[in-house]
Design an enzyme around this catalytic site. Structure first.
Site, PDB file in Angstrom:
ATOM      1  N   SER A   1      34.741 -29.917  -7.551  1.00  0.00           N
ATOM      2  CA  SER A   1      35.361 -31.212  -7.828  1.00  0.00           C
ATOM      3  C   SER A   1      34.562 -32.139  -8.731  1.00  0.00           C
ATOM      4  O   SER A   1      35.030 -33.225  -9.063  1.00  0.00           O
ATOM      5  CB  SER A   1      35.683 -31.934  -6.518  1.00  0.00           C
ATOM      6  OG  SER A   1      36.778 -31.323  -5.873  1.00  0.00           O
TER       7      SER A   1
ATOM      8  N   SER B   1      38.627 -32.973  -7.489  1.00  0.00           N
ATOM      9  CA  SER B   1      39.188 -34.204  -6.972  1.00  0.00           C
ATOM     10  C   SER B   1      38.652 -35.451  -7.671  1.00  0.00           C
ATOM     11  O   SER B   1      39.224 -36.527  -7.546  1.00  0.00           O
ATOM     12  CB  SER B   1      38.876 -34.295  -5.473  1.00  0.00           C
ATOM     13  OG  SER B   1      37.461 -34.398  -5.267  1.00  0.00           O
TER      14      SER B   1
ATOM     15  N   LYS C   1      33.114 -43.221  -7.041  1.00  0.00           N
ATOM     16  CA  LYS C   1      34.232 -42.484  -6.445  1.00  0.00           C
ATOM     17  C   LYS C   1      34.556 -43.090  -5.080  1.00  0.00           C
ATOM     18  O   LYS C   1      33.646 -43.356  -4.286  1.00  0.00           O
ATOM     19  CB  LYS C   1      33.862 -41.004  -6.308  1.00  0.00           C
ATOM     20  CG  LYS C   1      35.017 -40.112  -5.823  1.00  0.00           C
ATOM     21  CD  LYS C   1      34.618 -38.641  -5.824  1.00  0.00           C
ATOM     22  CE  LYS C   1      35.747 -37.744  -5.344  1.00  0.00           C
ATOM     23  NZ  LYS C   1      35.395 -36.310  -5.379  1.00  0.00           N
TER      24      LYS C   1
END
Length: 493
Positions: A183, A159, A79
């Site tokens: 998330s 997210s 990420k």
């Protein structure tokens, strides 16, 4: 030989170790899959050379008869919130575009030390603020899933949407995520994969771009519970560079996996039966209870009375911390600098932040600054912190009656991209079942349960006691074995 990109973490690691295939063959297969999946927009930056170098190192170790590590030969997605030395790290924001750290985050370094390689940096909601992966400066991430009979682009959740999309699309066997208010769990549920947020402090936050420091926690996203256990073992551990890091030994979660829940009590919180929750989600929750009973668990009712206040409290605490954390992005030291002709220092700050931050980030900074201001601090921020304490106490009381809690992960299945853009409150409600565990710092996991009538995945959430990731993983394994979830998105990209 099976298609290598269909293999998960454990299968790749064990296959490389026993010589079924080489780590380089795996890395090449995934590098090709990543390159062929540009339409998903899951990656901001790809790093095929990093994946190949780690693979060659794993193959060389095997040739010498050395231990490959628990992630040996496994290429993963990272990420783009984790600092990676020499590789652009942006938090999906224009304000950090082009920023290349000279240091490595603790979590990513642990993964490389365990033998993993990096396929690239995954897209996300800007500064991890969002539930649909539509706030990224680098464009929306597309879910690999589609509704049956429709070509509408669907949200992969947020997210960590790049992470969930990449794992579900089989272009990465696993990925890192971060979970501030859901998330990891919400995108995992939307895309039919597993994701676990460990106890707050279990994984170091050092080198992770901060959103809300008292809530942010890194965790793994993978195709099954076993792979999450392996990856979490590699990611976790005490870090003296993080003041909130837990000074505890990392358990051997993979070795401890056991789907026999005899003697365990699973709590069902009555407050989670909320208005607006999809009927098919409620039905899957009932099915989840039956699966856990079948695994030997006793189902008990519990109460979490302050649940209804958790979401509004979260949307005060998190923006308040964000407004403080994001004050460092000012155009002075790194990242974007917008300096209009004849501008002074204050003008540069204003111009840089106006150009660099997206609308959702600005919205949360404004909310956070407002609730921290002199006239409103006690009315909002202090009250929200009191609610947070009450939410934690609710869980403590519930865990006096049970070993873990079963709940839906999300109130609905995935929705079409763009459908909630004009309604931030409805978007925030996506996290209604995920936020309480985040406020309390508890380990929580989403496991795929079934697909709904539109052919979209639905997830179930297990919330555990502090430090009891093993109990969460074991309950997740029991659900996984009984759900037999093997649905995959049909390839359209």
């Amino acid at each position: 030989m099976r298609e290598l990109t269909n293999l998960g973490v454990k299968a790749i690691r064990d296959g490389v170790a026993d010589g079924s295939f080489t780590a380089r063959e795996v890395a090449e297969a995934f590098n090709t899959a990543v390159a062929d999946a540009a339409e998903l927009n899951a990656f901001i930056v790809t790093t095929p050379d990093h994946a190949l170098a780690a693979a060659d190192a794993a193959d060389a170790k095997r040739a010498r008869g050395e231990d490959l590590g628990i992630m040996g030969g496994v290429p993963i997605g990272m990420k783009d919130l984790f600092a990676t030395r020499g590789v652009q790290t942006t938090a999906a924001s224009h304000i950090l575009e082009g920023f290349t750290p000279e240091y490595e985050s603790t979590v990513s370094q642990k993964l490389w030390d365990a033998g993993a390689g990096m396929l690239g940096k995954l897209n996300l909601d800007q500064f991890a603020m969002g539930s649909s992966n539509e706030t990224s400066y680098f464009g929306n991430v597309n879910s690999p899933w589609r509704k049956e009979g429709s070509n509408a682009a669907m949200s992969p959740g947020g997210s960590s949407g790049g992470s969930s999309s990449a794992v579900a699309a089989r272009i990465a066997p696993a990925a890192t995520g971060t979970d501030t208010g859901g998330s990891i769990r919400q995108p995992a549920a939307f895309t039919g994969i597993c994701g676990i947020k460990p106890t707050y402090g279990r994984c170091s936050r050092w080198g992770v771009v901060a959103f809300a420091s008292s809530l942010d926690q890194a965790g793994p996203m993978a195709r099954n519970v076993e792979d999450c256990a392996i990856m979490l073992e590699a990611m976790a551990g005490f870090d003296p560079k993080d003041a909130t890091s837990l000074q505890m030994d990392v358990p051997t979660w993979e070795a401890g996996l056991d789907a026999d829940l005899k003697g365990k009590k699973i709590g069902i919180p009555k407050e989670y039966r909320m208005d607006g929750t999809d009927e098919e989600i409620l039905k899957s929750w009932e099915q989840g209870k039956e699966w856990l009973r079948d695994a030997g668990a006793t189902i008990v009712d519990v109460s979490l009375p302050h649940t209804k206040y958790a979401l509004p409290a979260y949307y005060i605490v998190a923006p308040a911390e964000a407004s403080s954390n994001l004050a460092r992005y000012d155009g002075v030291r790194y990242g974007l600098r917008d300096l209009p002709d004849g501008a002074g220092l204050q003008d540069m700050y204003a111009a840089t932040r106006a150009a660099g931050f997206g609308d959702e980030v600005k919205r949360r900074i404004l909310i956070g600054t407002y609730v921290l201001s002199a006239g409103f601090y006690d009315a909002y921020y202090t009250q929200a912190q009191k609610i947070r304490t009450l939410v934690s106490q609710d869980f403590e009381k519930a865990f006096a009656q049970c070993d873990a809690i079963l709940a839906p992960t999300t109130p609905t299945a995935s929705f079409p991209l763009g459908s909630l853009n004009e309604d931030p409150l409805t978007m925030y409600l996506n996290d209604v079942f995920a936020v309480p565990a985040s406020l309390a710092g508890l380990p929580a996991m989403s496991v795929p349960a079934t697909v709904n009538s539109d052919g979209l995945p639905l997830g179930l959430q297990i919330v555990g006691k502090p430090f009891d990731e093993q109990g969460v993983l074991n309950a997740g394994l029991a659900i996984q074995q009984r759900a037999g979830f093997d649905a995959q998105p049909e390839k359209w990209w």
